[in-house]
Design a protein around this motif. Structure first.
Motif, PDB file in Angstrom:
ATOM      1  N   ALA A 164      44.365  -0.849   0.259  1.00  0.00           N
ATOM      2  CA  ALA A 164      42.990  -0.387   0.414  1.00  0.00           C
ATOM      3  C   ALA A 164      42.284  -1.141   1.535  1.00  0.00           C
ATOM      4  CB  ALA A 164      42.236  -0.584  -0.904  1.00  0.00           C
ATOM      5  N   ALA A 165      41.294  -0.475   2.111  1.00  0.00           N
ATOM      6  CA  ALA A 165      40.548  -1.075   3.224  1.00  0.00           C
ATOM      7  C   ALA A 165      39.709  -2.256   2.762  1.00  0.00           C
ATOM      8  CB  ALA A 165      39.651  -0.021   3.870  1.00  0.00           C
ATOM      9  N   ALA A 166      39.449  -2.347   1.454  1.00  0.00           N
ATOM     10  CA  ALA A 166      38.610  -3.436   0.945  1.00  0.00           C
ATOM     11  C   ALA A 166      39.304  -4.790   1.054  1.00  0.00           C
ATOM     12  CB  ALA A 166      38.232  -3.169  -0.509  1.00  0.00           C
ATOM     13  N   VAL A 167      40.645  -4.797   1.018  1.00  0.00           N
ATOM     14  CA  VAL A 167      41.366  -6.067   1.009  1.00  0.00           C
ATOM     15  C   VAL A 167      41.115  -6.880   2.280  1.00  0.00           C
ATOM     16  CG1 VAL A 167      43.643  -7.142   0.936  1.00  0.00           C
ATOM     17  CG2 VAL A 167      43.101  -5.239  -0.603  1.00  0.00           C
ATOM     18  N   PRO A 168      41.242  -6.300   3.492  1.00  0.00           N
ATOM     19  CA  PRO A 168      40.953  -7.094   4.702  1.00  0.00           C
ATOM     20  C   PRO A 168      39.499  -7.550   4.767  1.00  0.00           C
ATOM     21  CG  PRO A 168      42.192  -5.126   5.260  1.00  0.00           C
ATOM     22  CD  PRO A 168      41.777  -4.972   3.844  1.00  0.00           C
ATOM     23  N   ALA A 169      38.583  -6.706   4.289  1.00  0.00           N
ATOM     24  CA  ALA A 169      37.167  -7.086   4.314  1.00  0.00           C
ATOM     25  C   ALA A 169      36.909  -8.283   3.415  1.00  0.00           C
ATOM     26  CB  ALA A 169      36.309  -5.904   3.882  1.00  0.00           C
ATOM     27  N   ILE A 170      37.542  -8.286   2.246  1.00  0.00           N
ATOM     28  CA  ILE A 170      37.369  -9.409   1.318  1.00  0.00           C
ATOM     29  C   ILE A 170      37.974 -10.678   1.905  1.00  0.00           C
ATOM     30  CG2 ILE A 170      37.992 -10.297  -0.960  1.00  0.00           C
ATOM     31  CD1 ILE A 170      37.905  -7.432  -1.983  1.00  0.00           C
ATOM     32  N   LYS A 171      39.118 -10.538   2.581  1.00  0.00           N
ATOM     33  CA  LYS A 171      39.755 -11.705   3.188  1.00  0.00           C
ATOM     34  C   LYS A 171      38.870 -12.295   4.288  1.00  0.00           C
ATOM     35  CE  LYS A 171      44.599 -10.524   2.261  1.00  0.00           C
ATOM     36  NZ  LYS A 171      45.914 -10.200   2.857  1.00  0.00           N
ATOM     37  N   ARG A 172      38.210 -11.412   5.068  1.00  0.00           N
ATOM     38  CA  ARG A 172      37.308 -11.905   6.104  1.00  0.00           C
ATOM     39  C   ARG A 172      36.132 -12.657   5.486  1.00  0.00           C
ATOM     40  NH1 ARG A 172      38.455  -6.797   8.419  1.00  0.00           N
ATOM     41  NH2 ARG A 172      36.525  -5.929   7.539  1.00  0.00           N
ATOM     42  N   GLN A 173      35.607 -12.117   4.385  1.00  0.00           N
ATOM     43  CA  GLN A 173      34.491 -12.782   3.709  1.00  0.00           C
ATOM     44  C   GLN A 173      34.913 -14.146   3.176  1.00  0.00           C
ATOM     45  OE1 GLN A 173      31.483 -11.921   3.749  1.00  0.00           O
ATOM     46  NE2 GLN A 173      30.501 -13.162   2.182  1.00  0.00           N
ATOM     47  N   LEU A 174      36.116 -14.225   2.604  1.00  0.00           N
ATOM     48  CA  LEU A 174      36.628 -15.502   2.102  1.00  0.00           C
ATOM     49  C   LEU A 174      36.788 -16.508   3.236  1.00  0.00           C
ATOM     50  CD1 LEU A 174      39.287 -14.343  -0.517  1.00  0.00           C
ATOM     51  CD2 LEU A 174      37.334 -15.841  -0.967  1.00  0.00           C
ATOM     52  N   LYS A 175      37.247 -16.027   4.387  1.00  0.00           N
ATOM     53  CA  LYS A 175      37.434 -16.910   5.534  1.00  0.00           C
ATOM     54  C   LYS A 175      36.094 -17.468   6.017  1.00  0.00           C
ATOM     55  CE  LYS A 175      39.835 -17.100   9.989  1.00  0.00           C
ATOM     56  NZ  LYS A 175      40.646 -16.313  10.975  1.00  0.00           N
ATOM     57  N   ASN A 176      35.077 -16.594   6.064  1.00  0.00           N
ATOM     58  CA  ASN A 176      33.744 -17.039   6.496  1.00  0.00           C
ATOM     59  C   ASN A 176      33.154 -18.048   5.511  1.00  0.00           C
ATOM     60  OD1 ASN A 176      33.797 -15.385   8.769  1.00  0.00           O
ATOM     61  ND2 ASN A 176      32.862 -13.655   7.699  1.00  0.00           N
ATOM     62  N   LEU A 177      33.335 -17.775   4.220  1.00  0.00           N
ATOM     63  CA  LEU A 177      32.821 -18.698   3.210  1.00  0.00           C
ATOM     64  C   LEU A 177      33.541 -20.046   3.280  1.00  0.00           C
ATOM     65  CD1 LEU A 177      32.473 -16.296   0.135  1.00  0.00           C
ATOM     66  CD2 LEU A 177      30.604 -17.415   1.366  1.00  0.00           C
ATOM     67  N   GLY A 178      34.844 -20.006   3.541  1.00  0.00           N
ATOM     68  CA  GLY A 178      35.600 -21.246   3.667  1.00  0.00           C
ATOM     69  C   GLY A 178      35.115 -22.089   4.826  1.00  0.00           C
ATOM     70  N   ARG A 179      34.826 -21.423   5.947  1.00  0.00           N
ATOM     71  CA  ARG A 179      34.313 -22.151   7.111  1.00  0.00           C
ATOM     72  C   ARG A 179      32.952 -22.765   6.817  1.00  0.00           C
ATOM     73  NH1 ARG A 179      35.725 -17.673  11.850  1.00  0.00           N
ATOM     74  NH2 ARG A 179      37.983 -18.131  12.006  1.00  0.00           N
ATOM     75  N   GLU A 180      32.084 -21.997   6.149  1.00  0.00           N
ATOM     76  CA  GLU A 180      30.758 -22.513   5.825  1.00  0.00           C
ATOM     77  C   GLU A 180      30.856 -23.665   4.842  1.00  0.00           C
ATOM     78  OE1 GLU A 180      27.045 -22.957   6.643  1.00  0.00           O
ATOM     79  OE2 GLU A 180      28.192 -21.280   7.505  1.00  0.00           O
ATOM     80  N   GLN A 181      31.821 -23.589   3.935  1.00  0.00           N
ATOM     81  CA  GLN A 181      32.037 -24.684   2.989  1.00  0.00           C
ATOM     82  C   GLN A 181      32.437 -25.957   3.729  1.00  0.00           C
ATOM     83  OE1 GLN A 181      35.642 -24.626   0.613  1.00  0.00           O
ATOM     84  NE2 GLN A 181      34.460 -25.034  -1.245  1.00  0.00           N
TER      85      GLN A 181
END
Length: 330
Positions: A164-181
């Motif tokens: 599903a297209a949602a999987v890459p979007a969720i991975k991008r969000q996780l990556k951004n949150l990890g960087r902000e963390q």
């Protein structure tokens, strides 16, 4: 000492003052919870009480963050400020058979509650570094929760429809949150390194086997403020003090934690206590002694958590790095 009740909301402040000489309530006041309203409050308080600012106490409840700017402002002007536990002030209102509830009645109840407290702990505003540290730690907590939430979403989406297209979007969000963390953690480290007092106290706590940098940073806002007269008070504030209930022959409840205090901070102390019960000789012996007395592993770990808090308080107060059997030496 004259007491003024102040019911705090996001936008407004409701104030009540009781004239002890005339035995009647004075004129009420409702102002905005912003600097213009604060100025109205101070002039009204001085006009009503006709006393020095150091003899006027404003009683308010801890309402998230909405009471902090006002409390800090009043403290800098010389007023006494008493920040009450909302649960206890509500219990007092019920004990007085107060059935109705409004901002005006709450302000009156706070005034009476504050004037009857036998032990008063005046509010002390945090220093600028502590305020910044608290804000960054709060942001870090939210980022941790967001990472967990989005990680669960990724697991669910990957299981239901891996393509599903949602999987890459969720991975991008996780990556951004990890960087902000990572950026937030770096900002915390930089803030502490740039403040000699905070850095020294963090280093002292880290000298205890079982207490790492992140655990010390969580405890810094509490131990650095030096508001607690003893380690027991600090442990009770965090909620690590057991409460016992017994009455006659029918009620004999085993000791359990009160449930008050910062539950998130208590959860952060669990793994350090597990580590300390294994690698810290003093706390390992303490843990095994409790098990030999019939305590469950969970009860013993909770006791080690409380012991760690006591040790952190001790090393900071005495400005001495941890040594084995430190509790018996201090």
């Amino acid at each position: 000492m004259q007491f003024i009740g102040c019911d705090v909301s996001k936008k407004t402040l409701d104030l009540a003052w009781y004239d002890e000489a005339k035995r009647q309530w004075g004129p009420a006041l409702k102002v905005l919870n912003q600097p213009t309203g604060w100025r109205q409050l101070t002039s009204w308080a001085e006009r009503c009480c006709r006393a020095d600012r150091s003899e006027i106490c404003v009683v308010l409840e801890a309402t998230g963050v909405y009471h902090l700017p006002l409390a800090g402002h009043l403290g800098t002007l010389g007023f006494k400020v008493l920040v009450c536990n909302p649960g206890r002030s509500a219990d007092y209102a019920r004990s007085q058979n107060q059935l109705n509830k409004s901002d005006r009645l709450d302000a009156r109840s706070l005034q009476r509650y504050g004037s009857r407290l036998e032990m008063i702990h005046w509010f002390q505003p945090d220093t600028a570094p502590i305020r910044r540290l608290k804000a960054l730690l709060s942001l870090l907590d939210q980022l941790d929760k967001d990472l967990l939430r989005w990680g669960n979403r990724l697991e669910k989406a990957s299981f239901q429809n891996p393509g599903a297209a949602a999987v890459p979007a969720i991975k991008r969000q996780l990556k951004n949150l990890g960087r902000e963390q990572q950026r937030t953690q770096q900002a915390i480290d930089q803030l502490i390194r740039g403040d000699d007092e905070l850095h020294c106290k963090q280093k002292l706590m880290c000298s205890i086997k079982g207490v790492g940098v992140k655990t010390a940073q969580r405890l810094l806002p509490l131990v650095a403020a030096q508001r607690f007269e003893s380690a027991r008070q600090l442990a009770a504030f965090i909620g690590l003090t057991p409460c016992h209930k017994s009455s006659g022959t029918s009620l004999k409840s085993p000791g359990q934690l009160s449930g008050r205090g910062d539950a998130n901070l208590r959860s952060k102390l669990y793994m350090p206590a597990v580590s300390a019960s294994t690698y810290n000789k003093e706390l390992s012996a303490f843990y095994n002694t409790l098990l030999a007395r019939g305590k469950t592993p969970k009860q013993a770990i909770t006791a080690v958590m409380r012991k760690l808090v006591h040790l952190c308080y001790g090393v900071v107060k005495n400005q001495t790095p941890y040594r084995e059997n430190y509790a018996s030496l201090s």
